[in-house]
Scaffold this motif. Sequence first.
Motif, short mmCIF file in Angstrom:
data_model
loop_
_atom_site.label_atom_id
_atom_site.label_comp_id
_atom_site.label_asym_id
_atom_site.label_seq_id
_atom_site.Cartn_x
_atom_site.Cartn_y
_atom_site.Cartn_z
N GLY A 185 -2.67 3.21 8.33
CA GLY A 185 -3.68 4.13 7.82
C GLY A 185 -3.79 5.38 8.68
O GLY A 185 -3.98 6.49 8.16
N LEU A 186 -3.66 5.21 10.01
CA LEU A 186 -3.71 6.36 10.91
C LEU A 186 -2.61 7.36 10.58
O LEU A 186 -2.82 8.58 10.65
N VAL A 187 -1.45 6.84 10.20
CA VAL A 187 -0.33 7.72 9.85
C VAL A 187 -0.65 8.49 8.57
O VAL A 187 -0.33 9.68 8.45
N ALA A 188 -1.31 7.81 7.62
CA ALA A 188 -1.61 8.45 6.34
C ALA A 188 -2.72 9.49 6.47
O ALA A 188 -2.59 10.61 5.96
N ASN A 189 -3.84 9.13 7.14
CA ASN A 189 -4.93 10.09 7.33
C ASN A 189 -5.80 9.57 8.47
O ASN A 189 -6.47 8.54 8.34
N LEU A 190 -5.82 10.29 9.56
CA LEU A 190 -6.49 9.86 10.78
C LEU A 190 -7.99 9.69 10.58
O LEU A 190 -8.56 8.64 10.87
N ILE A 191 -8.66 10.72 10.06
CA ILE A 191 -10.11 10.72 9.95
C ILE A 191 -10.60 9.62 9.01
O ILE A 191 -11.51 8.84 9.33
N LEU A 192 -9.96 9.56 7.83
CA LEU A 192 -10.39 8.59 6.83
C LEU A 192 -10.20 7.15 7.33
O LEU A 192 -11.05 6.28 7.11
N ILE A 221 -13.14 11.02 -1.36
CA ILE A 221 -13.13 11.92 -2.53
C ILE A 221 -13.38 13.36 -2.09
O ILE A 221 -12.78 14.32 -2.62
N TYR A 222 -14.26 13.53 -1.12
CA TYR A 222 -14.51 14.89 -0.61
C TYR A 222 -13.22 15.49 -0.03
O TYR A 222 -12.91 16.66 -0.27
N LEU A 271 -5.73 6.29 -2.01
CA LEU A 271 -5.61 4.95 -2.58
C LEU A 271 -4.87 4.01 -1.62
O LEU A 271 -5.17 2.81 -1.56
N MET A 272 -3.92 4.57 -0.89
CA MET A 272 -3.21 3.74 0.10
C MET A 272 -4.18 3.25 1.17
O MET A 272 -4.21 2.05 1.51
N ILE A 273 -4.99 4.15 1.70
CA ILE A 273 -5.94 3.76 2.75
C ILE A 273 -7.02 2.84 2.17
O ILE A 273 -7.45 1.90 2.83
N ALA A 274 -7.42 3.13 0.91
CA ALA A 274 -8.42 2.26 0.28
C ALA A 274 -7.89 0.83 0.15
O ALA A 274 -8.61 -0.15 0.38
N ALA A 309 0.83 -1.21 0.00
CA ALA A 309 0.00 0.00 0.00
C ALA A 309 0.87 1.26 0.00
O ALA A 309 0.55 2.26 -0.66
N PHE A 310 1.97 1.23 0.75
CA PHE A 310 2.91 2.35 0.76
C PHE A 310 3.46 2.60 -0.64
O PHE A 310 3.57 3.75 -1.09
N LEU A 311 3.83 1.50 -1.34
CA LEU A 311 4.36 1.65 -2.70
C LEU A 311 3.32 2.27 -3.63
O LEU A 311 3.65 3.11 -4.49
N VAL A 312 2.05 1.86 -3.47
CA VAL A 312 0.98 2.42 -4.31
C VAL A 312 0.89 3.93 -4.12
O VAL A 312 0.82 4.71 -5.08
N ALA A 313 0.91 4.37 -2.86
CA ALA A 313 0.83 5.80 -2.57
C ALA A 313 2.02 6.55 -3.16
O ALA A 313 1.85 7.63 -3.75
N ARG A 314 3.22 5.99 -3.01
CA ARG A 314 4.41 6.65 -3.52
C ARG A 314 4.38 6.74 -5.05
O ARG A 314 4.73 7.77 -5.64
N TYR A 315 3.97 5.62 -5.69
CA TYR A 315 3.92 5.62 -7.16
C TYR A 315 2.91 6.65 -7.66
O TYR A 315 3.17 7.38 -8.63
N ILE A 316 1.74 6.72 -7.05
CA ILE A 316 0.70 7.67 -7.48
C ILE A 316 1.19 9.11 -7.32
O ILE A 316 1.03 9.96 -8.21
N ASN A 317 1.80 9.39 -6.17
CA ASN A 317 2.28 10.75 -5.93
C ASN A 317 3.46 11.10 -6.83
O ASN A 317 3.61 12.26 -7.25
#
Length: 519
Positions: free
Chosen positions: A137-144, A249-250, A263-266, A29-37
């Motif tokens: 996931g908490l590290v990436a985005n707490l609320i989501l 998305i919001y 996408l990482m959290i998804a 999941a980390f790799l997905v986030a890095r590749y997308i960014n």
Amino acid sequence: MFFQYCSKVKSFLFVVLAIFKALEDVFAAFLVARYINLAQTKNYHELFSLTLVAVVGFMIFTLLGLGYRRIKTSLLKDINVQFKNDLVAYLLGTNNELKLDMSYLTNDLKQLETARIEGQLNIVLYALQFLTSFFAGLVANLILTIVYALTSLIPAAVQRLFQKKIETSSVTWQTSNSAYTAKVEELFKNLSLIQLYDVRKLFSTKMQKPILNLEEALRKMNLNIGYTTEALIGTSLITTIVIPFLLGIYLVMSGHTTVGALLMIAQLSNNFTGPLIAILDTLNTLKTTDSIYQKYLTAKNAKRALDLPSPKDFDSLSLKQISFKKLYHDLDLQVLNHEKILWTAPSGFGKTTLFKILLGELAPDTGTYTLNQINVDPATVHAYFAHVAQEPYIFADTLQFNLCLGKDIPKEKLAEVIELTGLTKLVAQRGLDSVLQPAGADLSGGQKQRIELARALLQDRPILLIDEGTSALDPKLSEMIHEKVIANFNGTVIEIAHKLSPKEQALFTKKIALDELSE
């Protein structure tokens, strides 16, 4: 839990390797986030560096995964061995009060090994997958991440709606399975009789009901599990895709997170819902093994030591006012050391049953049974007896094993007993190391009886019980064996027989008509 039945070191190593296996999804999941960014930065140098990290990382995780599989299968083997050893010890050390049968020792035990123990091992991995993904996931985005996690808990409520039905259908399946297995065993046992009298069609019809009951019970159990699974999947798709993506998305559109983080959290959310659903599904399966496991625990706690102390010298045994079912009532018997007793009674009196009471295999309904003036312990009283049964027991093992039962018998004593029981010719022809077929299929009835008698003499017990022990022998050989055995046995002999010659009967010090002693 599984760690109760295996090495603590292996259990710890399993958990460590399971943590690394769970982290593999976080790494992906980390790799997905890095590749997308990175797609938005056009940084080619970092792209190739990230790819190198990805390849090396997945190779390391693959090696760790191999280790995880290896330790998991090793744990399953160790636990299965422990279960089987405990049950064998129970069967050998007790009278099988739990009535464990072939169905339990094969089908039920296999379900316990795979569905329960492997299920517990899988739950450890599922729980670690959820926890590692949740904290990442908490590290990436707490609320989501919190929204994803909370919505993933909703399927748990759905699972409880089906739990009772699963438990009930599981018990029904186990009962039907036991009934079916008993009928199959009976069919195999009596196959030649069924074929002899041409009642194949009748028994084919009789088998249809247990087969139908078994398969219908299995269908209902699988259907209830399937309904639960489908309800969990449908609920999770709504609560873990529609609602979280609406929020995600919001947040992207409002600039509070990145597409890569979403996408990482998804992707990690699969390890919120997937492991939880798997845990709930596995717990449902575990429920189906509760009664099997409880029976195993009872057997484990009831098993006794397999090495029992040697019996003390035999002085006397006494049965007073013994009653058993409708066979006999208020029966009184006394046997003294060195007596040679012949018991007679009409067919159906229960002579063999009386032997089983002496051996501790059956308990009388009323009355007292004492040995050396002490009330007997059914678990240990058999140590005083050697027993020649009507149907000889023959193991699929060597002739020597069948005679000595693995005990270290002096060669001189073995040779003496072989001669006493008329087995000299058989031993000369086949050798002590020859392997006999199951149930002695390659032996005559007389040979099996003589092996049974020789085995009893070699056990060096103070009391010898003989139940029609020479019925398959010709009269001359029966007389010869009686003359040698009865005269030379340094202990007490109790024999049940119908066809002994006057010469054989004269060898006994006492003859008792059992039917005259019982009301």
